[in-house]
Every structure is written in structure tokens, then in C-alpha cells.
Design a protein around this motif. Structure first.
Motif, PDB file in Angstrom:
ATOM      1  N   PRO A 168       0.813  -1.218   0.000  1.00 16.14           N
ATOM      2  CA  PRO A 168       0.000   0.000   0.000  1.00 16.14           C
ATOM      3  C   PRO A 168       0.846   1.268   0.000  1.00 16.14           C
ATOM      4  CG  PRO A 168      -0.665  -1.488   1.778  1.00 16.14           C
ATOM      5  CD  PRO A 168       0.557  -2.060   1.143  1.00 16.14           C
ATOM      6  N   ARG A 169       2.114   1.151   0.380  1.00 15.46           N
ATOM      7  CA  ARG A 169       3.015   2.305   0.369  1.00 15.46           C
ATOM      8  C   ARG A 169       3.563   2.589  -1.032  1.00 15.46           C
ATOM      9  NH1 ARG A 169       4.772  -0.583   5.214  1.00 15.46           N
ATOM     10  NH2 ARG A 169       6.097  -1.687   3.758  1.00 15.46           N
ATOM     11  N   ASP A 170       3.442   1.629  -1.945  1.00 15.68           N
ATOM     12  CA  ASP A 170       3.917   1.841  -3.315  1.00 15.68           C
ATOM     13  C   ASP A 170       2.999   2.836  -4.025  1.00 15.68           C
ATOM     14  OD1 ASP A 170       5.935   0.039  -2.959  1.00 15.68           O
ATOM     15  OD2 ASP A 170       4.968  -1.584  -4.066  1.00 15.68           O
ATOM     16  N   PRO A 171       3.538   3.576  -4.985  1.00 16.16           N
ATOM     17  CA  PRO A 171       2.662   4.456  -5.763  1.00 16.16           C
ATOM     18  C   PRO A 171       1.642   3.621  -6.524  1.00 16.16           C
ATOM     19  CG  PRO A 171       4.877   4.380  -6.700  1.00 16.16           C
ATOM     20  CD  PRO A 171       4.915   3.616  -5.417  1.00 16.16           C
ATOM     21  N   HIS A 172       0.493   4.222  -6.771  1.00 16.37           N
ATOM     22  CA  HIS A 172      -0.549   3.506  -7.492  1.00 16.37           C
ATOM     23  C   HIS A 172      -0.063   3.160  -8.899  1.00 16.37           C
ATOM     24  CE1 HIS A 172      -3.643   3.862  -4.515  1.00 16.37           C
ATOM     25  NE2 HIS A 172      -3.308   5.131  -4.340  1.00 16.37           N
ATOM     26  N   LEU A 173      -0.523   2.032  -9.381  1.00 20.51           N
ATOM     27  CA  LEU A 173      -0.157   1.573 -10.719  1.00 20.51           C
ATOM     28  C   LEU A 173      -0.884   2.443 -11.735  1.00 20.51           C
ATOM     29  CD1 LEU A 173       1.415  -0.619 -12.229  1.00 20.51           C
ATOM     30  CD2 LEU A 173      -0.654  -1.992 -12.195  1.00 20.51           C
ATOM     31  N   THR A 174      -0.143   3.258 -12.449  1.00 24.40           N
ATOM     32  CA  THR A 174      -0.762   4.159 -13.415  1.00 24.40           C
ATOM     33  C   THR A 174      -0.742   3.575 -14.813  1.00 24.40           C
ATOM     34  OG1 THR A 174       1.344   5.280 -13.709  1.00 24.40           O
ATOM     35  CG2 THR A 174      -0.176   6.214 -12.106  1.00 24.40           C
ATOM     36  N   GLY A 175       0.008   2.574 -15.021  1.00 19.13           N
ATOM     37  CA  GLY A 175       0.064   1.918 -16.315  1.00 19.13           C
ATOM     38  C   GLY A 175       0.736   0.582 -16.114  1.00 19.13           C
ATOM     39  N   GLY A 176       0.517  -0.310 -16.983  1.00 17.30           N
ATOM     40  CA  GLY A 176       1.158  -1.602 -16.849  1.00 17.30           C
ATOM     41  C   GLY A 176       0.157  -2.712 -16.624  1.00 17.30           C
ATOM     42  N   LEU A 177       0.653  -3.768 -16.056  1.00 20.89           N
ATOM     43  CA  LEU A 177      -0.122  -4.994 -15.979  1.00 20.89           C
ATOM     44  C   LEU A 177       0.141  -5.692 -14.656  1.00 20.89           C
ATOM     45  CD1 LEU A 177      -1.756  -7.172 -17.663  1.00 20.89           C
ATOM     46  CD2 LEU A 177       0.454  -8.030 -18.373  1.00 20.89           C
ATOM     47  N   GLU A 178      -0.922  -6.124 -13.985  1.00 22.70           N
ATOM     48  CA  GLU A 178      -0.817  -6.949 -12.790  1.00 22.70           C
ATOM     49  C   GLU A 178      -1.428  -8.301 -13.125  1.00 22.70           C
ATOM     50  OE1 GLU A 178      -1.192  -4.862  -8.737  1.00 22.70           O
ATOM     51  OE2 GLU A 178      -2.675  -3.929 -10.047  1.00 22.70           O
ATOM     52  N   VAL A 179      -0.722  -9.371 -12.800  1.00 24.59           N
ATOM     53  CA  VAL A 179      -1.167 -10.709 -13.185  1.00 24.59           C
ATOM     54  C   VAL A 179      -1.014 -11.663 -12.011  1.00 24.59           C
ATOM     55  CG1 VAL A 179      -0.788 -12.605 -14.804  1.00 24.59           C
ATOM     56  CG2 VAL A 179      -0.323 -10.282 -15.526  1.00 24.59           C
ATOM     57  N   TRP A 180      -2.044 -12.454 -11.765  1.00 25.21           N
ATOM     58  CA  TRP A 180      -1.941 -13.602 -10.862  1.00 25.21           C
ATOM     59  C   TRP A 180      -1.884 -14.827 -11.749  1.00 25.21           C
ATOM     60  CZ3 TRP A 180      -1.022 -13.957  -5.828  1.00 25.21           C
ATOM     61  CH2 TRP A 180      -1.264 -12.852  -5.020  1.00 25.21           C
ATOM     62  N   LEU A 181      -0.825 -15.601 -11.607  1.00 22.97           N
ATOM     63  CA  LEU A 181      -0.668 -16.822 -12.394  1.00 22.97           C
ATOM     64  C   LEU A 181      -0.869 -18.033 -11.487  1.00 22.97           C
ATOM     65  CD1 LEU A 181       2.592 -15.842 -14.288  1.00 22.97           C
ATOM     66  CD2 LEU A 181       0.275 -15.789 -15.195  1.00 22.97           C
ATOM     67  N   THR A 182      -1.469 -19.074 -12.019  1.00 23.11           N
ATOM     68  CA  THR A 182      -1.633 -20.330 -11.295  1.00 23.11           C
ATOM     69  C   THR A 182      -1.222 -21.451 -12.229  1.00 23.11           C
ATOM     70  OG1 THR A 182      -3.511 -19.397 -10.099  1.00 23.11           O
ATOM     71  CG2 THR A 182      -3.262 -21.773 -10.032  1.00 23.11           C
ATOM     72  N   GLY A 183      -0.316 -22.320 -11.769  1.00 24.99           N
ATOM     73  CA  GLY A 183       0.115 -23.434 -12.596  1.00 24.99           C
ATOM     74  C   GLY A 183       1.241 -24.206 -11.939  1.00 24.99           C
ATOM     75  N   THR A 184       1.771 -25.135 -12.697  1.00 19.03           N
ATOM     76  CA  THR A 184       2.904 -25.919 -12.210  1.00 19.03           C
ATOM     77  C   THR A 184       4.146 -25.017 -12.225  1.00 19.03           C
ATOM     78  OG1 THR A 184       3.516 -26.687 -14.412  1.00 19.03           O
ATOM     79  CG2 THR A 184       1.924 -28.040 -13.189  1.00 19.03           C
ATOM     80  N   PRO A 185       5.192 -25.391 -11.504  1.00 21.78           N
ATOM     81  CA  PRO A 185       6.411 -24.571 -11.534  1.00 21.78           C
ATOM     82  C   PRO A 185       6.941 -24.358 -12.955  1.00 21.78           C
ATOM     83  CG  PRO A 185       6.518 -26.054  -9.678  1.00 21.78           C
ATOM     84  CD  PRO A 185       5.291 -26.435 -10.461  1.00 21.78           C
ATOM     85  N   ALA A 186       6.895 -25.381 -13.788  1.00 21.00           N
ATOM     86  CA  ALA A 186       7.384 -25.232 -15.171  1.00 21.00           C
ATOM     87  C   ALA A 186       6.507 -24.256 -15.953  1.00 21.00           C
ATOM     88  CB  ALA A 186       7.414 -26.590 -15.866  1.00 21.00           C
ATOM     89  N   GLU A 187       5.186 -24.320 -15.755  1.00 23.45           N
ATOM     90  CA  GLU A 187       4.282 -23.393 -16.439  1.00 23.45           C
ATOM     91  C   GLU A 187       4.507 -21.961 -15.969  1.00 23.45           C
ATOM     92  OE1 GLU A 187       0.474 -26.366 -17.232  1.00 23.45           O
ATOM     93  OE2 GLU A 187       0.639 -25.316 -15.318  1.00 23.45           O
ATOM     94  N   LEU A 188       4.724 -21.788 -14.670  1.00 25.44           N
ATOM     95  CA  LEU A 188       4.977 -20.449 -14.143  1.00 25.44           C
ATOM     96  C   LEU A 188       6.287 -19.889 -14.681  1.00 25.44           C
ATOM     97  CD1 LEU A 188       3.845 -20.832 -10.425  1.00 25.44           C
ATOM     98  CD2 LEU A 188       2.593 -19.801 -12.317  1.00 25.44           C
ATOM     99  N   ASP A 189       7.319 -20.735 -14.787  1.00 26.44           N
ATOM    100  CA  ASP A 189       8.597 -20.289 -15.354  1.00 26.44           C
ATOM    101  C   ASP A 189       8.421 -19.840 -16.799  1.00 26.44           C
ATOM    102  OD1 ASP A 189       9.919 -20.818 -12.980  1.00 26.44           O
ATOM    103  OD2 ASP A 189      10.643 -22.792 -13.632  1.00 26.44           O
ATOM    104  N   ALA A 190       7.682 -20.632 -17.578  1.00 23.27           N
ATOM    105  CA  ALA A 190       7.477 -20.299 -18.994  1.00 23.27           C
ATOM    106  C   ALA A 190       6.657 -19.019 -19.144  1.00 23.27           C
ATOM    107  CB  ALA A 190       6.780 -21.462 -19.707  1.00 23.27           C
ATOM    108  N   ALA A 191       5.599 -18.871 -18.356  1.00 21.55           N
ATOM    109  CA  ALA A 191       4.766 -17.673 -18.434  1.00 21.55           C
ATOM    110  C   ALA A 191       5.537 -16.439 -17.987  1.00 21.55           C
ATOM    111  CB  ALA A 191       3.508 -17.861 -17.593  1.00 21.55           C
TER     112      ALA A 191
END
Length: 101
Positions: free
Chosen positions: A12-35
């Protein structure tokens, strides 16, 4: 005393995200590495969360939070005869001067 659940995301102390992308990924470790590699190739990785193992039917899978800054691709102008770099071909003249095969 019950511990508070851990918050895995932007502070909450970080500046608000004014541009860009926030992503929650779910998968196997290999899938997360590739993504993660694919998304990092598309932009700048601003924050890499901690991998959290999932339980129950999702055992063996993990979740991961990523925050990226990705520059938008410049829009290419549409080409019209007025701003085209090449000359237009007169098809009637080309057909009239064509040699038989």
C-alpha cells in the motif's frame, strides 16, 4: 493470537499503478517459469511475488503475482495511395504489354 493472512501483492506504500499490468498466475512450476519468461520478454518485470503452493485438488500447483510495465506498441498508420511509399500499378497497361508464356 491468530496471525493475519499474508498479503502477497503490491505494498500500500507503493505508488498507485498508473500503467502496466498486474497478473496472478496459477500453474505448475514449469508453467509459471514459462509464463514469467514470456511476460518478461514483453516488458519490464516491476515486481515478482513469492510462489505459494496450492493445496487440495490443486496440489502440485502454485500461484504467483507479477507486476509488469509494458510499453504499448506504436500504431502504424493506414496506407492510402496519398501516403503510400510505392507507386500504383496501372493494371490495364500491364495486361496490354504482357507477353504470352
Amino acid at each position: 493470537m491468530t496471525p493475519r493472512p499474508r498479503r502477497d501483492g503490491a505494498s500500500p506504500r507503493d505508488p498507485h499503478l498508473t500503467g502496466g499490468l498486474e497478473v496472478w498466475l496459477t500453474g505448475t512450476p514449469a508453467e509459471l517459469d514459462a509464463a514469467t519468461a514470456a511476460l518478461t520478454a514483453a516488458g519490464h518485470l516491476a515486481q515478482h511475488g513469492t510462489r505459494w503452493p496450492l493445496t487440495g485438488v490443486d496440489s502440485g500447483r502454485h500461484r504467483l503475482y507479477l507486476r509488469l510495465t509494458i510499453a504499448a506498441a506504436p500504431r502504424r498508420p493506414t496506407r492510402t495511395p496519398d501516403n503510400a511509399t510505392g507507386a500504383l500499378i496501372d493494371l490495364d497497361a500491364a495486361r496490354a504489354n504482357r507477353r504470352p508464356a
